[in-house]
Design an enzyme around this catalytic site. Structure first.
Site, PDB file in Angstrom:
ATOM      1  N   GLU A  24      -8.561 -37.081 -34.857  1.00 33.85           N
ATOM      2  CA  GLU A  24      -7.649 -37.976 -34.536  1.00 33.85           C
ATOM      3  C   GLU A  24      -7.079 -38.984 -35.290  1.00 33.85           C
ATOM      4  O   GLU A  24      -5.843 -39.378 -35.286  1.00 33.85           O
ATOM      5  CB  GLU A  24      -8.376 -38.783 -33.084  1.00 33.85           C
ATOM      6  CG  GLU A  24      -8.727 -38.399 -31.770  1.00 33.85           C
ATOM      7  CD  GLU A  24     -10.060 -37.420 -31.778  1.00 33.85           C
ATOM      8  OE1 GLU A  24     -10.591 -37.245 -30.630  1.00 33.85           O
ATOM      9  OE2 GLU A  24     -10.737 -37.274 -32.951  1.00 33.85           O
TER      10      GLU A  24
ATOM     11  N   ALA B 242      -7.198 -33.679 -26.228  1.00 35.62           N
ATOM     12  CA  ALA B 242      -6.293 -34.417 -25.130  1.00 35.62           C
ATOM     13  C   ALA B 242      -4.660 -33.702 -25.258  1.00 35.62           C
ATOM     14  O   ALA B 242      -4.694 -33.190 -26.716  1.00 35.62           O
ATOM     15  CB  ALA B 242      -6.024 -35.766 -25.436  1.00 35.62           C
TER      16      ALA B 242
ATOM     17  N   GLU C 101     -15.628 -34.300 -27.725  1.00 38.03           N
ATOM     18  CA  GLU C 101     -16.209 -35.359 -26.716  1.00 38.03           C
ATOM     19  C   GLU C 101     -16.595 -34.799 -25.643  1.00 38.03           C
ATOM     20  O   GLU C 101     -17.818 -34.932 -24.985  1.00 38.03           O
ATOM     21  CB  GLU C 101     -15.071 -36.448 -26.752  1.00 38.03           C
ATOM     22  CG  GLU C 101     -14.498 -37.276 -27.769  1.00 38.03           C
ATOM     23  CD  GLU C 101     -13.529 -38.215 -27.755  1.00 38.03           C
ATOM     24  OE1 GLU C 101     -13.783 -39.267 -27.848  1.00 38.03           O
ATOM     25  OE2 GLU C 101     -12.279 -37.736 -27.365  1.00 38.03           O
TER      26      GLU C 101
ATOM     27  N   GLY D 237     -10.738 -34.598 -27.662  1.00 37.98           N
ATOM     28  CA  GLY D 237     -11.331 -34.726 -26.640  1.00 37.98           C
ATOM     29  C   GLY D 237     -12.020 -33.535 -26.367  1.00 37.98           C
ATOM     30  O   GLY D 237     -13.034 -33.553 -25.445  1.00 37.98           O
TER      31      GLY D 237
HETATM   32  N1  T1G Z   1      -1.718 -31.221 -27.190  1.00 36.30           N
HETATM   33  C1  T1G Z   1      -0.705 -30.700 -27.113  1.00 36.30           C
HETATM   34  N2  T1G Z   1      -0.350 -29.612 -27.796  1.00 36.30           N
HETATM   35  C2  T1G Z   1      -1.012 -28.828 -28.617  1.00 36.30           C
HETATM   36  C3  T1G Z   1      -2.368 -29.458 -29.100  1.00 36.30           C
HETATM   37  C4  T1G Z   1      -2.730 -30.818 -28.455  1.00 36.30           C
HETATM   38  N3  T1G Z   1      -3.821 -31.204 -28.480  1.00 36.30           N
HETATM   39  N4  T1G Z   1      -2.658 -28.843 -30.133  1.00 36.30           N
HETATM   40  C5  T1G Z   1      -1.849 -27.869 -30.214  1.00 36.30           C
HETATM   41  N5  T1G Z   1      -0.854 -28.016 -29.565  1.00 36.30           N
HETATM   42  C6  T1G Z   1       0.436 -27.188 -29.482  1.00 36.30           C
HETATM   43  C7  T1G Z   1       1.119 -27.258 -30.785  1.00 36.30           C
HETATM   44  O1  T1G Z   1       2.296 -28.084 -30.781  1.00 36.30           O
HETATM   45  C8  T1G Z   1       1.977 -25.646 -30.922  1.00 36.30           C
HETATM   46  O2  T1G Z   1       2.985 -25.786 -29.721  1.00 36.30           O
HETATM   47  C9  T1G Z   1       0.792 -24.870 -29.748  1.00 36.30           C
HETATM   48  O3  T1G Z   1       0.104 -25.853 -29.152  1.00 36.30           O
HETATM   49  C10 T1G Z   1       0.051 -23.957 -30.817  1.00 36.30           C
HETATM   50  O4  T1G Z   1      -0.493 -25.012 -31.834  1.00 36.30           O
HETATM   51  C11 T1G Z   1      -9.198 -38.414 -26.177  1.00 36.30           C
HETATM   52  C12 T1G Z   1      -7.164 -38.853 -27.628  1.00 36.30           C
HETATM   53  C13 T1G Z   1      -6.118 -26.265 -32.174  1.00 36.30           C
HETATM   54  C14 T1G Z   1      -6.358 -25.837 -34.597  1.00 36.30           C
HETATM   55  O5  T1G Z   1      -5.646 -32.982 -32.853  1.00 36.30           O
HETATM   56  O6  T1G Z   1      -5.399 -28.792 -34.834  1.00 36.30           O
HETATM   57  O7  T1G Z   1      -8.282 -35.685 -28.174  1.00 36.30           O
HETATM   58  O8  T1G Z   1       4.800 -25.355 -31.352  1.00 36.30           O
HETATM   59  O9  T1G Z   1       0.539 -23.896 -33.747  1.00 36.30           O
HETATM   60  O10 T1G Z   1      -2.349 -22.895 -35.721  1.00 36.30           O
HETATM   61  O11 T1G Z   1     -10.332 -38.622 -28.005  1.00 36.30           O
HETATM   62  O12 T1G Z   1      -3.297 -26.739 -32.877  1.00 36.30           O
HETATM   63  O13 T1G Z   1       3.755 -23.468 -30.036  1.00 36.30           O
HETATM   64  O14 T1G Z   1       5.220 -25.273 -29.162  1.00 36.30           O
HETATM   65  O15 T1G Z   1      -1.245 -25.578 -34.145  1.00 36.30           O
HETATM   66  O16 T1G Z   1      -3.484 -21.864 -33.768  1.00 36.30           O
HETATM   67  C15 T1G Z   1      -7.034 -34.181 -30.932  1.00 36.30           C
HETATM   68  C16 T1G Z   1      -4.647 -30.463 -32.766  1.00 36.30           C
HETATM   69  C17 T1G Z   1      -6.038 -34.592 -29.916  1.00 36.30           C
HETATM   70  C18 T1G Z   1      -5.869 -31.055 -32.394  1.00 36.30           C
HETATM   71  C19 T1G Z   1      -4.864 -24.540 -33.220  1.00 36.30           C
HETATM   72  N6  T1G Z   1      -6.922 -32.772 -31.213  1.00 36.30           N
HETATM   73  N7  T1G Z   1      -4.410 -29.313 -32.699  1.00 36.30           N
HETATM   74  O17 T1G Z   1      -4.067 -24.346 -34.495  1.00 36.30           O
HETATM   75  O18 T1G Z   1      -1.780 -23.236 -33.188  1.00 36.30           O
HETATM   76  S1  T1G Z   1      -6.214 -36.516 -29.636  1.00 36.30           S
HETATM   77  C20 T1G Z   1      -6.166 -32.348 -32.132  1.00 36.30           C
HETATM   78  C21 T1G Z   1      -4.734 -28.258 -33.731  1.00 36.30           C
HETATM   79  C22 T1G Z   1      -7.641 -36.589 -28.588  1.00 36.30           C
HETATM   80  C23 T1G Z   1      -9.373 -37.726 -27.643  1.00 36.30           C
HETATM   81  C24 T1G Z   1      -8.180 -37.919 -28.326  1.00 36.30           C
HETATM   82  C25 T1G Z   1      -4.342 -27.064 -33.695  1.00 36.30           C
HETATM   83  C26 T1G Z   1      -5.504 -25.975 -33.461  1.00 36.30           C
HETATM   84  P1  T1G Z   1       4.308 -24.906 -30.017  1.00 36.30           P
HETATM   85  P2  T1G Z   1      -0.784 -24.474 -33.369  1.00 36.30           P
HETATM   86  P3  T1G Z   1      -2.944 -22.974 -34.259  1.00 36.30           P
END
Ligand code: T1G
Ligand code: NAD
Length: 708
Positions: free
Chosen positions: A130, A63, A110, A107
């Site tokens: 999460e 998400a 999911e 998500g």
């Molecule tokens: N949402 C918004 N921005 C995100 C994002 C996300 N999910 N993931 C990364 N970014 C932004 C980050 O802030 C950065 O921004 C840029 O993307 C590059 O990220 C419904 C509720 C995928 C392994 O927890 O683990 O789904 O600094 O530097 O090293 O049940 O990003 O450039 O402005 O980290 O290549 C669950 C989170 C959400 C994954 C890539 N998902 N992301 O790593 O790049 S909750 C996560 C990561 C959810 C559902 C629930 C990593 C990555 P900026 P980066 P990277």
């Protein structure tokens, strides 16, 4: 179709491509685009099956975390709820194949599980991270995952939040096939293979949900594990409750319960703190006056001077990143001892399964021991880690200036000394910088990068980028005494000892902060690091202390008795042969005696006062550091404290914690301490101003950047 989601056809196979760089998050417009594509596929008779794939470097990483703030502040624009989109995909009469590369997280996984088949390239990873954001899966991940993997694996993945490599995900039953080579071509071929098979809805696959008895043991073990390893965190326990619901309730009811638990977590302070940290870990890499395109200095070879506690660990970190490293010592005995420690640490890592023996053998080949500077001219980067003394450091840097090639980076691992002073012993101060690792250097993630007044932008940018390469979180800090982490740690430890001298027991002080969430109490940390380290530094700087200001004495008195902590078998605690801490009544007696002799009134000290005195000492000093410009943002301080000092992540770091309490309240408490304990508690002007203006530390750098 929208820019975010494209639909194409390949001879009867529909291809849905999600394009929302950088990580294809499910931002507004993406779920709607996918839903529209599914509707079209459903109505198009020429389509036999479909493939959903992510454009760019990854599948859907979850998400859009940036949207959460809108939800919790009631400003969310609504849009298509994820759970209903996933039901739509699952109910599509044509089989939908999810094609995964990069990360299918949250998500994203999911959504993948709502598809009828999942294929991936071997380098892909999947996971429900999460809980690391203080929430739980909110789109039936806790209901569909156990139906694919079985209960044990699902509860582990949802409660711990760690990613699984594709090969493991295939074993766990999440993936149906690994695709070597071109993912899209492989997925389309797979879709053709299964096009005529009946669709399998994950939500109807109940065969792996186990029996009540089996599951009871699994959930009990998972709860105990969460309470131990994720101490104080709410989300892991909520995730376990949600997976348990999947084994007891029909899918729809289980999903409803999950949704409730998800929203409870999302609106919690813990989640806000952990999301602050998520973005903070990315924010600290951005240095306002150093543009992204600043040229980097290639670092293909390195050298480390001093193979002691820190030098040895630093050499391991560089070798682990594949960088050949020279390791120089003053004499053979010290070199042998240093190499011995390195081999011992690697052996422990192999025993714990962190590294394979072949990996270690390769790494050890990269560490070149030496007693001379002869080959230093080949090093792109030199890190000095000799004894903490200015004269010796300057001597070593003068030598490095003579032997190192032009353009080499000369870094010091000093924990307290003036980087500019060290740089003044060279003719190239622009190449000198501080790289302050934390002990043990091969374990601790934090790297304070200390900017000298002459350190060039290229050198700074290179060290910031290098910190990622060596698996560290690099935070840029200014060159003041103790930099950021240790400068704040000094008043934190001071207050913990004052509290002992006023009547609190060693166990009471440590357990109060342990229960607050610190990885370890301040006194136990002192015993681990060695009480003599702080004692030597206090003696070195005593002449700078203002006369008449109260000084903590109990720690110094213990050192005078040779009680240095774990290394001498006794400090604040005494230690058994397994280094287990045992409360020592002798210490309690000594402190009482010394305090009474110093006419310090003895009194009952509450747990709350212990926490407030120690944590607000951090906050007040942090505020000074911010306004003096030695830290770029409040979040930089938070990241330093989480990754270097064991501050609880679910409280977001000391500055975020203060913002959560409310700076007015913190300021009032600090003023109270100021009245009771004098000048040491003078409120930082920034704390005073922000409290009076009803602002947060988080606002400070926005003000700064607005006026820059
Ligand atoms: N949402 C918004 N921005 C995100 C994002 C996300 N999910 N993931 C990364 N970014 C932004 C980050 O802030 C950065 O921004 C840029 O993307 C590059 O990220 C419904 C509720 C995928 C392994 O927890 O683990 O789904 O600094 O530097 O090293 O049940 O990003 O450039 O402005 O980290 O290549 C669950 C989170 C959400 C994954 C890539 N998902 N992301 O790593 O790049 S909750 C996560 C990561 C959810 C559902 C629930 C990593 C990555 P900026 P980066 P990277
Ligand atoms: P240490 O005493 O364990 O090791 C220092 C090593 O430097 C010794 O092995 C010594 O033989 C070697 N040495 C001395 N002079 C030398 C020379 N001219 N050439 C080559 N080697 C020489 O000390 P340490 O704890 O590893 O600390 C090293 C530096 O790291 C200090 O500046 C310290 O402040 C800093 N530091 C220490 C910690 C910690 O927790 N120990 C944490 C962060 C930073």
């Amino acid at each position: 179709m929208s820019d975010l989601v494209q639909l194409t056809k390949d001879n009867g196979i529909a291809v849905i491509t999600v394009n929302n760089p950088p990580v294809n998050a499910l931002s507004p417009g993406v779920p709607e685009g996918i839903a529209a594509a599914i509707e079209q596929i459903d109505q198009d008779d020429s389509v036999k099956a479909a493939v959903l794939i992510g454009g760019g470097k990854t599948f859907i990483a979850g998400a859009d975390i940036k949207e959460f703030g809108k939800i919790t502040s009631g400003k969310s624009g609504g849009g298509l709820e994820l759970p209903s989109l996933l039901l739509k995909i699952e109910d599509c009469p044509k089989p939908v194949v999810m094609a995964i590369h990069g990360s299918a997280f949250g998500g994203g996984l999911e959504l993948a599980m709502s598809g009828h088949y999942r294929v991936a390239v071997p380098s892909a990873q999947v996971g429900q991270p999460e809980v690391k954001l203080g929430i739980i899966p909110g789109a039936a991940g806790t209901q569909r995952l156990p139906r694919l993997t079985g209960v044990g694996k699902a509860v582990e993945m949802c409660a711990e939040g760690n990613p699984s490599k594709a090969a493991d995900a295939l074993k766990f039953g999440i993936l149906d096939r690994l695709i070597e080579g071109d993912l899209l071509a492989g997925a389309v071929a797979f879709a053709r293979e299964i096009a005529d098979k009946p669709v399998r809805k994950t939500r109807e696959r109940n065969e792996k949900l186990g029996s009540a008895d089996e599951n009871a043991t699994i959930f009990a073990g998972a709860r105990e594990n969460a309470r131990k390893k994720q101490r104080g965190m709410l989300a892991p326990l909520a995730a376990i409750d949600a997976v348990e619901a999947a084994t007891r309730l029909p899918f729809d009811e289980g999903s409803k319960l999950e949704r409730k638990l998800f929203l409870d977590c999302l609106f919690s302070d813990q989640s806000k703190a952990l999301i602050h940290i998520f973005f903070g870990e990315r924010e600290v890499a951005k240095i306002p006056d150093i543009p992204k395109e600043t040229p980097l200095i290639p670092v293909n070879t390195a050298a480390v001077v001093g193979a002691g506690t820190m030098g040895g660990g630093i050499a391991m970190v560089l070798a682990n990143a594949g960088i050949p490293v020279l390791l120089k010592e003053a004499d053979q005995a010290a070199l042998d001892k240093g190499l011995g420690n390195i081999q011992k640490n690697y052996a422990t890592s192999v025993k714990r399964g962190r590294f394979t023996q072949s990996f270690v053998d390769e790494r050890l080949k990269l560490i070149q021991p030496t007693l001379s500077y002869d080959s230093f001219r080949n090093a792109d980067l030199v890190i000095e880690a000799v004894f903490e003394g200015m004269a010796l450091k300057k001597e070593v840097f003068a030598e490095l200036d003579r032997v190192s090639k032009p353009g080499a980076i000369l870094a010091s691992n000093t924990s307290t000394l003036d980087i500019d002073e060290i740089a003044s012993s060279t003719a190239r101060p622009q190449a000198v910088i501080g790289t302050h690792f934390f002990s043990p250097a091969n374990v601790m993630r934090l790297l304070e990068i200390v900017r000298g007044k002459a350190s060039s932008k290229e050198v700074i940018a290179t060290c910031m980028q290098l910190s990622k390469r060596i698996g560290k979180i690099g935070v840029l800090v200014g060159n003041c005494r103790g930099f950021v982490g240790n400068r704040m740690f000094h008043p934190y430890v001071r207050e913990s000892v004052f509290l002992l001298e006023e009547g609190a027991s060693v166990e009471a002080v440590d357990s109060a902060l342990y229960d607050f969430g610190m990885a370890m109490g301040p006194l136990a940390v002192g015993d681990l690091a060695g009480l003599d380290v702080g004692w030597r530094i206090r003696k070195e700087y005593r002449h700078l202390e203002k006369p008449g200001i109260r000084q903590a004495f109990a720690g110094d008195r213990l050192c005078e008795l040779g009680r240095y902590g774990q290394k001498s078998g006794a400090g604040w605690y005494k230690y058994d042969e397994n280094r287990r801490a045992i409360p020592d009544p002798e210490v309690a007696g000594l402190i009482r005696k010394w305090s009474v002799e110093s006419r310090i009134p003895q009194r009952e000290v509450s747990k709350q006062e212990i926490v407030d005195r120690c944590v607000y000492a951090l906050v007040n000093e942090g505020a000074r550091i911010l306004e003096e410009g030695y830290a770029l943002r409040a979040v930089d301080i938070d990241i330093i404290y989480l990754n270097g000092y064991g501050f609880p992540a679910h409280r977001g770091g000391p500055m975020w914690y203060a913002d959560t309490i409310g700076l007015e309240k913190v300021y009032d408490r600090v003023r109270e301490f100021h009245k009771q304990h004098g000048e040491l508690w003078e409120p930082a002007p920034l704390l005073k101003r922000l409290a009076e203006e009803g602002k947060r530390f988080g606002d400070f750098h926005k003000e700064q950047s607005a006026t820059a």
